[in-house]
Structures are given as C-alpha cells and as structure tokens.
Motif scaffolding. Structure first.
Motif, PDB file in Angstrom:
ATOM      1  N   TYR A   1     -39.640  36.658  58.421  1.00 56.35           N
ATOM      2  CA  TYR A   1     -39.323  36.950  57.024  1.00 56.35           C
ATOM      3  C   TYR A   1     -37.813  37.082  56.849  1.00 56.35           C
ATOM      4  CZ  TYR A   1     -44.256  38.119  56.519  1.00 56.35           C
ATOM      5  OH  TYR A   1     -45.620  38.073  56.482  1.00 56.35           O
ATOM      6  N   GLY A   2     -37.282  36.408  55.827  1.00 55.11           N
ATOM      7  CA  GLY A   2     -35.862  36.520  55.541  1.00 55.11           C
ATOM      8  C   GLY A   2     -34.994  35.815  56.561  1.00 55.11           C
ATOM      9  N   GLY A   3     -34.512  34.615  56.219  1.00 59.21           N
ATOM     10  CA  GLY A   3     -33.673  33.859  57.151  1.00 59.21           C
ATOM     11  C   GLY A   3     -32.331  34.507  57.434  1.00 59.21           C
ATOM     12  N   ALA A   4     -31.742  35.178  56.440  1.00 56.39           N
ATOM     13  CA  ALA A   4     -30.466  35.867  56.637  1.00 56.39           C
ATOM     14  C   ALA A   4     -30.676  37.383  56.660  1.00 56.39           C
ATOM     15  CB  ALA A   4     -29.472  35.503  55.537  1.00 56.39           C
ATOM     16  N   PHE A   5     -31.465  37.905  55.707  1.00 54.63           N
ATOM     17  CA  PHE A   5     -31.703  39.346  55.608  1.00 54.63           C
ATOM     18  C   PHE A   5     -33.171  39.624  55.338  1.00 54.63           C
ATOM     19  CE2 PHE A   5     -27.400  38.618  53.958  1.00 54.63           C
ATOM     20  CZ  PHE A   5     -26.668  39.448  54.790  1.00 54.63           C
ATOM     21  N   SER A   6     -33.686  40.620  56.018  1.00 58.01           N
ATOM     22  CA  SER A   6     -35.029  41.131  55.742  1.00 58.01           C
ATOM     23  C   SER A   6     -34.868  42.608  55.439  1.00 58.01           C
ATOM     24  CB  SER A   6     -35.953  40.914  56.943  1.00 58.01           C
ATOM     25  OG  SER A   6     -37.254  41.358  56.624  1.00 58.01           O
ATOM     26  N   VAL A   7     -35.135  42.997  54.188  1.00 59.27           N
ATOM     27  CA  VAL A   7     -34.910  44.368  53.749  1.00 59.27           C
ATOM     28  C   VAL A   7     -36.234  45.128  53.804  1.00 59.27           C
ATOM     29  CG1 VAL A   7     -33.992  45.837  51.918  1.00 59.27           C
ATOM     30  CG2 VAL A   7     -33.102  43.498  52.212  1.00 59.27           C
ATOM     31  N   ALA A   8     -36.281  46.162  54.648  1.00 60.18           N
ATOM     32  CA  ALA A   8     -37.492  46.972  54.808  1.00 60.18           C
ATOM     33  C   ALA A   8     -37.753  47.801  53.553  1.00 60.18           C
ATOM     34  CB  ALA A   8     -37.342  47.889  56.020  1.00 60.18           C
ATOM     35  N   ALA A   9     -38.943  48.372  53.455  1.00 60.15           N
ATOM     36  CA  ALA A   9     -39.367  49.128  52.272  1.00 60.15           C
ATOM     37  C   ALA A   9     -38.380  50.229  51.880  1.00 60.15           C
ATOM     38  CB  ALA A   9     -40.756  49.703  52.480  1.00 60.15           C
ATOM     39  N   ASN A  10     -37.792  50.891  52.833  1.00 59.20           N
ATOM     40  CA  ASN A  10     -36.831  51.966  52.525  1.00 59.20           C
ATOM     41  C   ASN A  10     -35.373  51.499  52.653  1.00 59.20           C
ATOM     42  OD1 ASN A  10     -36.900  51.666  55.271  1.00 59.20           O
ATOM     43  ND2 ASN A  10     -36.835  53.844  55.732  1.00 59.20           N
ATOM     44  N   LEU A  13     -29.994  46.453  50.288  1.00 57.74           N
ATOM     45  CA  LEU A  13     -28.984  45.435  50.527  1.00 57.74           C
ATOM     46  C   LEU A  13     -28.142  45.304  49.273  1.00 57.74           C
ATOM     47  CD1 LEU A  13     -27.691  43.107  52.163  1.00 57.74           C
ATOM     48  CD2 LEU A  13     -29.492  41.609  51.247  1.00 57.74           C
ATOM     49  N   ASN A  14     -26.845  45.588  49.389  1.00 59.41           N
ATOM     50  CA  ASN A  14     -25.897  45.416  48.297  1.00 59.41           C
ATOM     51  C   ASN A  14     -25.102  44.145  48.572  1.00 59.41           C
ATOM     52  OD1 ASN A  14     -26.495  47.881  46.981  1.00 59.41           O
ATOM     53  ND2 ASN A  14     -25.141  48.988  48.363  1.00 59.41           N
ATOM     54  N   VAL A  15     -25.179  43.183  47.653  1.00 59.48           N
ATOM     55  CA  VAL A  15     -24.432  41.935  47.801  1.00 59.48           C
ATOM     56  C   VAL A  15     -23.304  41.967  46.776  1.00 59.48           C
ATOM     57  CG1 VAL A  15     -24.544  39.425  47.867  1.00 59.48           C
ATOM     58  CG2 VAL A  15     -26.573  40.774  48.471  1.00 59.48           C
ATOM     59  N   TYR A  16     -22.089  42.262  47.256  1.00 62.41           N
ATOM     60  CA  TYR A  16     -20.924  42.379  46.379  1.00 62.41           C
ATOM     61  C   TYR A  16     -20.229  41.040  46.193  1.00 62.41           C
ATOM     62  CZ  TYR A  16     -21.211  47.451  46.505  1.00 62.41           C
ATOM     63  OH  TYR A  16     -21.629  48.739  46.361  1.00 62.41           O
ATOM     64  N   ASP A  17     -19.781  40.453  47.267  1.00 62.08           N
ATOM     65  CA  ASP A  17     -19.056  39.194  47.253  1.00 62.08           C
ATOM     66  C   ASP A  17     -19.547  38.355  48.414  1.00 62.08           C
ATOM     67  OD1 ASP A  17     -17.122  39.559  45.090  1.00 62.08           O
ATOM     68  OD2 ASP A  17     -16.293  41.145  46.349  1.00 62.08           O
ATOM     69  N   GLY A  18     -19.316  37.078  48.307  1.00 60.50           N
ATOM     70  CA  GLY A  18     -19.675  36.199  49.408  1.00 60.50           C
ATOM     71  C   GLY A  18     -20.899  35.372  49.113  1.00 60.50           C
ATOM     72  N   SER A  19     -21.107  34.399  49.981  1.00 56.64           N
ATOM     73  CA  SER A  19     -22.187  33.436  49.808  1.00 56.64           C
ATOM     74  C   SER A  19     -23.161  33.500  50.965  1.00 56.64           C
ATOM     75  CB  SER A  19     -21.624  32.016  49.728  1.00 56.64           C
ATOM     76  OG  SER A  19     -20.706  31.911  48.676  1.00 56.64           O
ATOM     77  N   VAL A  20     -24.402  33.207  50.653  1.00 54.38           N
ATOM     78  CA  VAL A  20     -25.445  33.087  51.674  1.00 54.38           C
ATOM     79  C   VAL A  20     -25.967  31.655  51.562  1.00 54.38           C
ATOM     80  CG1 VAL A  20     -27.678  33.929  52.488  1.00 54.38           C
ATOM     81  CG2 VAL A  20     -26.055  35.531  51.441  1.00 54.38           C
ATOM     82  N   TYR A  21     -25.942  30.922  52.680  1.00 51.74           N
ATOM     83  CA  TYR A  21     -26.394  29.539  52.658  1.00 51.74           C
ATOM     84  C   TYR A  21     -26.792  29.092  54.050  1.00 51.74           C
ATOM     85  CZ  TYR A  21     -21.556  28.785  54.097  1.00 51.74           C
ATOM     86  OH  TYR A  21     -20.355  28.859  54.752  1.00 51.74           O
ATOM     87  N   ASP A  22     -27.503  27.961  54.115  1.00 52.17           N
ATOM     88  CA  ASP A  22     -27.931  27.335  55.374  1.00 52.17           C
ATOM     89  C   ASP A  22     -28.766  28.247  56.263  1.00 52.17           C
ATOM     90  OD1 ASP A  22     -26.731  24.958  54.683  1.00 52.17           O
ATOM     91  OD2 ASP A  22     -24.880  25.368  55.782  1.00 52.17           O
ATOM     92  N   ASN A  23     -29.699  28.976  55.656  1.00 43.25           N
ATOM     93  CA  ASN A  23     -30.604  29.814  56.436  1.00 43.25           C
ATOM     94  C   ASN A  23     -32.025  29.294  56.301  1.00 43.25           C
ATOM     95  OD1 ASN A  23     -28.854  32.201  57.308  1.00 43.25           O
ATOM     96  ND2 ASN A  23     -28.386  31.949  55.143  1.00 43.25           N
TER      97      ASN A  23
END
Length: 170
Positions: A1-10, A13-23
């Motif tokens: 689950y989640g090629g770059a990030f998998s965030v558990a129930a508790n 994930l704060n995404v401020y700046d930057g790109s996520v790609y090729d996952n």
C-alpha cells in the motif's frame, strides 16, 4: 500500500512543498495510501502518473491555496458514489478544480467546489475573491455565499446564472 507513503490510522502526512512522482504500489495508491490524516499545503504536487488512494471516510485536507494552476493530485476513492467527501478544509473551494479523480470503468468523476464526488460536468458560473485570495471558481451562488459568509468579497459572474431568490451581499 502506498508507493511513496503509507499513512497509518493514527499517522499524519503534511505535504508542504515538493513533488511526488514515479512511484508504484503493489496494491493501491501509487503515491499515497492514507488511513490517517493527509494535509495539502500550497506547494503540494503529486504527478498525474501517481494517485492518492482514499479509503472510505478519508479525505485530503486542503490547508492552503495551491500555487499551481493545473491538477495537483489524482484521487482514487475506495467508494465511488455521488456526494462522497474527497476534499475538506478552508481551501477546498479554491483547490477543488485542481483535483482529478481516477475514472471508474467508463464513468468520469469530478470533485465539486464543496469537495464532493459528482458525475456532473463541472460548470463554473462565478468567481469570488475573498481573504485577499485569487479568484475562486464556483458552480453556484449558494456555494460561494457559504464560503464567503460575512467576509468582504468580490463576486464576478462568468456565465449565465438563474437566481431563485434574492442574494444579499454585505
């Protein structure tokens, strides 16, 4: 689950700046699978070749107006139904047009300015500028007025609109 990030129930994930790609994920969410909290800020960008998988009852929190003018995230919801909440937060209306939904079979889905799934084509009829923001597109005067509240705003009609009752602009 989640090629770059998998965030558990508790988790959060704060995404401020930057790109996520090729996952690539082995199951779902090539970029992000979130069972926790996912917050998007102004510089968040997930390439359209990736997606965010949202299990039932989960959404992306829009924490700031995006600096981008094109899609910043492709969402794959677990449940494809009219009215399912995809985006929430104070900047949902400003960013809803930047959210793409993974098609379900032959059905094309959109996110309306209220952050909810719809199969209706999104037709913006007005823009509003408030909180010293850029113009925010809206599909109805009701949606715009709900966001504006008692705050000063500039409303610009950009297409035909039928008003069924008087709108009071303060």
């Amino acid at each position: 689950y989640g090629g770059a990030f998998s965030v558990a129930a508790n988790g959060k994930l704060n995404v401020y700046d930057g790109s996520v790609y090729d996952n690539t994920a082995t199951v779902t969410g090539n970029a992000v699978y979130t069972d926790g909290t996912l917050n998007f800020y102004s510089g968040a960008f997930i390439d359209s070749s990736n997606d965010v998988y949202l299990p039932s009852g989960k959404q992306i929190n829009m924490m700031a107006k995006s600096i981008y003018a094109t899609s910043v995230v492709t969402v794959t919801p677990q449940v494809y139904e009219e009215g399912v909440l995809i985006l929430e937060g104070n900047y949902t209306a400003m960013n809803s047009n930047l959210c793409t939904v993974t098609p379900q079979e032959e059905t094309v889905w959109h996110v309306n300015s209220g952050g909810r799934l719809t199969t209706d084509e999104i037709k913006y009829v007005l823009t509003a500028s408030f909180f010293q923001s850029d113009e925010v597109p809206y599909t109805s005067i009701e949606e715009a007025m709900a966001d504006i509240g008692d705050n000063p705003a500039i409303i610009t009609l950009i297409d035909d609109i039928v008003l069924k009752e008087t709108v009071i602009i303060k």
